[in-house]
Design an enzyme around this catalytic site. Sequence first.
Site, PDB file in Angstrom:
ATOM      1  CG  ASN A  11      36.344  38.017  45.216  1.00  0.00           C
ATOM      2  OD1 ASN A  11      36.884  38.995  45.718  1.00  0.00           O
ATOM      3  ND2 ASN A  11      36.956  37.215  44.351  1.00  0.00           N
ATOM      4  CE  LYS A  13      36.573  38.705  40.998  1.00  0.00           C
ATOM      5  NZ  LYS A  13      36.715  38.097  39.690  1.00  0.00           N
ATOM      6  CG  HIS A 103      40.195  34.541  43.044  1.00  0.00           C
ATOM      7  ND1 HIS A 103      40.528  35.004  41.793  1.00  0.00           N
ATOM      8  CD2 HIS A 103      38.846  34.548  43.111  1.00  0.00           C
ATOM      9  CE1 HIS A 103      39.410  35.290  41.137  1.00  0.00           C
ATOM     10  NE2 HIS A 103      38.370  35.024  41.910  1.00  0.00           N
ATOM     11  CD  GLU A 105      40.305  37.925  39.470  1.00  0.00           C
ATOM     12  OE1 GLU A 105      40.284  38.563  40.537  1.00  0.00           O
ATOM     13  OE2 GLU A 105      39.298  37.783  38.746  1.00  0.00           O
ATOM     14  CD  GLU A 175      35.733  31.680  41.942  1.00  0.00           C
ATOM     15  OE1 GLU A 175      34.700  32.276  42.244  1.00  0.00           O
ATOM     16  OE2 GLU A 175      36.822  32.245  41.755  1.00  0.00           O
ATOM     17  N   GLY A 181      34.556  36.191  35.439  1.00  0.00           N
ATOM     18  CA  GLY A 181      34.569  37.534  34.851  1.00  0.00           C
ATOM     19  C   GLY A 181      34.352  37.561  33.350  1.00  0.00           C
ATOM     20  CB  SER A 220      29.859  34.419  34.545  1.00  0.00           C
ATOM     21  OG  SER A 220      31.076  34.979  34.068  1.00  0.00           O
TER      22      SER A 220
HETATM   23  P1  PGA Z   1      32.615  36.721  38.553  1.00  0.00           P
HETATM   24  O1  PGA Z   1      33.843  36.408  39.546  1.00  0.00           O
HETATM   25  O2  PGA Z   1      31.355  36.413  39.313  1.00  0.00           O
HETATM   26  O3  PGA Z   1      32.750  38.172  38.242  1.00  0.00           O
HETATM   27  O4  PGA Z   1      32.797  35.828  37.368  1.00  0.00           O
HETATM   28  C1  PGA Z   1      33.814  35.323  40.415  1.00  0.00           C
HETATM   29  C2  PGA Z   1      35.076  35.293  41.231  1.00  0.00           C
HETATM   30  O5  PGA Z   1      36.133  35.646  40.708  1.00  0.00           O
HETATM   31  O6  PGA Z   1      35.053  34.915  42.406  1.00  0.00           O
END
Ligand code: PGA
Length: 257
Positions: A11, A13, A103, A105, A175, A181, A220
Amino acid sequence: MALRRPMVAGNWKMNGSAALAQELFKKFASKLQNDSAEVVLCPPSIYLESVRQLLEANKEALDGSLVRMGAQNLSQHDFGAYTGEVSGQMLKDSGCRYVIIGHSERRRMYGETSNIVAEKFAAAQKHGLTPILCVGESGPAREARRTFEVIAEELDIVIQKNGTMAFDNAIIAYEPLWAVGTGKSATPEQAQEVHAFIRKRLSEVSPFIGENIRILYGGSVTPSNAADLFAQPDVDGGLIGGASLNSSEFLSLCTIA
Ligand code: PGA
């Protein structure tokens, strides 16, 4: 015994470029094996066409390994006056097979309620896309021991709107918000516990779906923690944010899964 092919989905983003896509394909062509995990690239929509062309151009070099394309979001509507939105049909036309839905976000920053998420799930399937449905609890919810409650709620709304059988054509990504993140991944035990819970919940309505659905862990994931996470019996790979932007790290995650 279910045979769930592992999946590693990147992903991006709002990151990356056409050059990153090129770099990734160069590495894939020499290193991915036929029996590797299914790899899914989810770039920003504007780069879908570049990735599609690279997929086409590298068909032979990829030699049977599964590399596919997904989008990060879609509209719940089919068409119309929705400035800035992209429909499921448009994503399908662009060569997407998957689309990330719900997601954290988008839930947090763009006001996507669980109802909207359930509608997007339906829209994806209507247009022949496989939703990658993200669920996960916040840090305070985990501290208050509400993890299972939150996950159950997020799943149940999608089940109520779409029916359990809709999960025959879906991927779930666990997640936890506190891990996305932050550099602080869930432990393999924490991930396994929630993945088993999700699988059990779906099994109660359909043992077949419970057994066969792929559940990815996201939050992460890096080459240094992936092996232990992916080795858990109910973890079928990962949804990767930060590490999907580094071609060497992403390739190594694809080979670990
Ligand atoms: P990250 O994000 O690996 O940077 O923690 C995962 C995601 O948001 O799908």
